[in-house]
Motif scaffolding. Structure first.
Motif, short mmCIF file in Angstrom:
data_model
loop_
_atom_site.label_atom_id
_atom_site.label_comp_id
_atom_site.label_asym_id
_atom_site.label_seq_id
_atom_site.Cartn_x
_atom_site.Cartn_y
_atom_site.Cartn_z
N ILE A 102 81.23 17.79 38.07
CA ILE A 102 81.55 18.27 36.73
C ILE A 102 81.46 17.10 35.74
CG2 ILE A 102 83.31 19.37 35.29
CD1 ILE A 102 82.10 21.18 37.55
N ALA A 103 80.66 17.27 34.69
CA ALA A 103 80.48 16.24 33.67
C ALA A 103 81.45 16.41 32.50
CB ALA A 103 79.04 16.26 33.15
N ALA A 104 81.75 17.63 32.18
CA ALA A 104 82.68 17.94 31.09
C ALA A 104 83.62 19.02 31.60
CB ALA A 104 81.92 18.42 29.85
N GLY A 105 84.87 18.66 31.76
CA GLY A 105 85.85 19.60 32.29
C GLY A 105 86.03 20.81 31.39
N GLY A 106 86.69 21.81 31.94
CA GLY A 106 86.95 23.02 31.18
C GLY A 106 87.41 24.13 32.10
N VAL A 107 87.11 25.35 31.70
CA VAL A 107 87.54 26.53 32.43
C VAL A 107 86.31 27.32 32.85
CG1 VAL A 107 88.88 28.67 32.32
CG2 VAL A 107 89.66 26.64 31.08
N ILE A 108 86.24 27.62 34.16
CA ILE A 108 85.19 28.50 34.68
C ILE A 108 85.83 29.85 34.90
CG2 ILE A 108 83.57 28.94 36.56
CD1 ILE A 108 83.47 25.92 37.06
N ASP A 109 85.24 30.90 34.31
CA ASP A 109 85.76 32.26 34.39
C ASP A 109 84.86 33.15 35.24
OD1 ASP A 109 88.05 32.21 32.54
OD2 ASP A 109 86.54 31.89 30.97
N ARG A 110 85.47 34.11 35.92
CA ARG A 110 84.70 35.16 36.58
C ARG A 110 83.80 35.80 35.53
NH1 ARG A 110 88.59 38.80 38.79
NH2 ARG A 110 88.69 37.37 40.54
N GLY A 111 82.53 35.99 35.88
CA GLY A 111 81.58 36.60 34.96
C GLY A 111 80.75 35.60 34.18
N ASP A 112 81.17 34.31 34.17
CA ASP A 112 80.36 33.31 33.47
C ASP A 112 78.96 33.25 34.07
OD1 ASP A 112 82.34 32.42 31.74
OD2 ASP A 112 82.73 30.55 32.82
N PRO A 113 77.93 33.21 33.23
CA PRO A 113 76.60 32.98 33.76
C PRO A 113 76.51 31.57 34.35
CG PRO A 113 76.55 33.07 31.36
CD PRO A 113 77.94 33.37 31.78
N VAL A 114 75.73 31.42 35.42
CA VAL A 114 75.51 30.11 36.04
C VAL A 114 74.03 29.78 35.85
CG1 VAL A 114 75.61 28.77 38.16
CG2 VAL A 114 77.32 30.57 37.74
N LEU A 115 73.78 28.66 35.19
CA LEU A 115 72.41 28.22 34.94
C LEU A 115 72.17 26.87 35.60
CD1 LEU A 115 73.55 29.67 32.11
CD2 LEU A 115 71.17 29.34 31.54
N VAL A 116 71.01 26.73 36.23
CA VAL A 116 70.60 25.45 36.80
C VAL A 116 69.27 25.10 36.16
CG1 VAL A 116 69.98 24.17 38.86
CG2 VAL A 116 71.81 25.88 38.99
#
Length: 133
Positions: free
Chosen positions: A72-86
């Protein structure tokens, strides 16, 4: 996640540090009851795909494909439903979290149409990962 209770947030960003190549049909991960998890800068978490989309607390997730580990480069909140992009490409959306290895790391379960691994998506270390917008 209740939209009436959720406000705006910044995107959680990170970088792949290790690519994983295996899949399992009997993994037995257990979906946490929590719809969100806070992550800190420099933490490392595992990314796992699944075609099982049951979000019930305690749901057992057996069919999984392992993508890799993200720092993780910038902390925060990961929520169910968040899109995941690579690397700017949408992989799926956050299904939830398995904490069998916590406090070492969370397994971030990603809902996909077809369970895939890191090589299936041609992932490489240092690729950017984003959770959210």
């Amino acid at each position: 996640m209740n939209p009436a209770e959720d406000g705006e947030k910044r995107t959680v960003r990170g970088e792949l540090v290790k690519i994983l190549t295996h899949r399992r049909d009997d993994r037995g991960m257990v979906l946490e009851e929590f719809a969100s998890r806070c992550v800190r800068r420099h933490e490392i978490h595992e990314l796992v795909t699944t075609e099982q989309h049951d979000t019930s607390p305690g749901a057992v997730v057996d069919r999984v494909g392992f993508l890799g580990f993200v720092e993780i480069a910038a902390g925060g909140v990961i929520d169910r439903g968040d899109p995941v992009l690579v690397a700017g490409r949408r992989i799926g959306s956050v299904l939830g979290f398995d904490s069998c290895h916590f406090p070492n790391h969370y397994n971030v379960l990603i809902a996909v149409d077809r369970t895939v691994t890191g090589p299936d998506l041609d992932l490489r270390p240092t690729m950017e990962v984003r959770f959210g917008q």
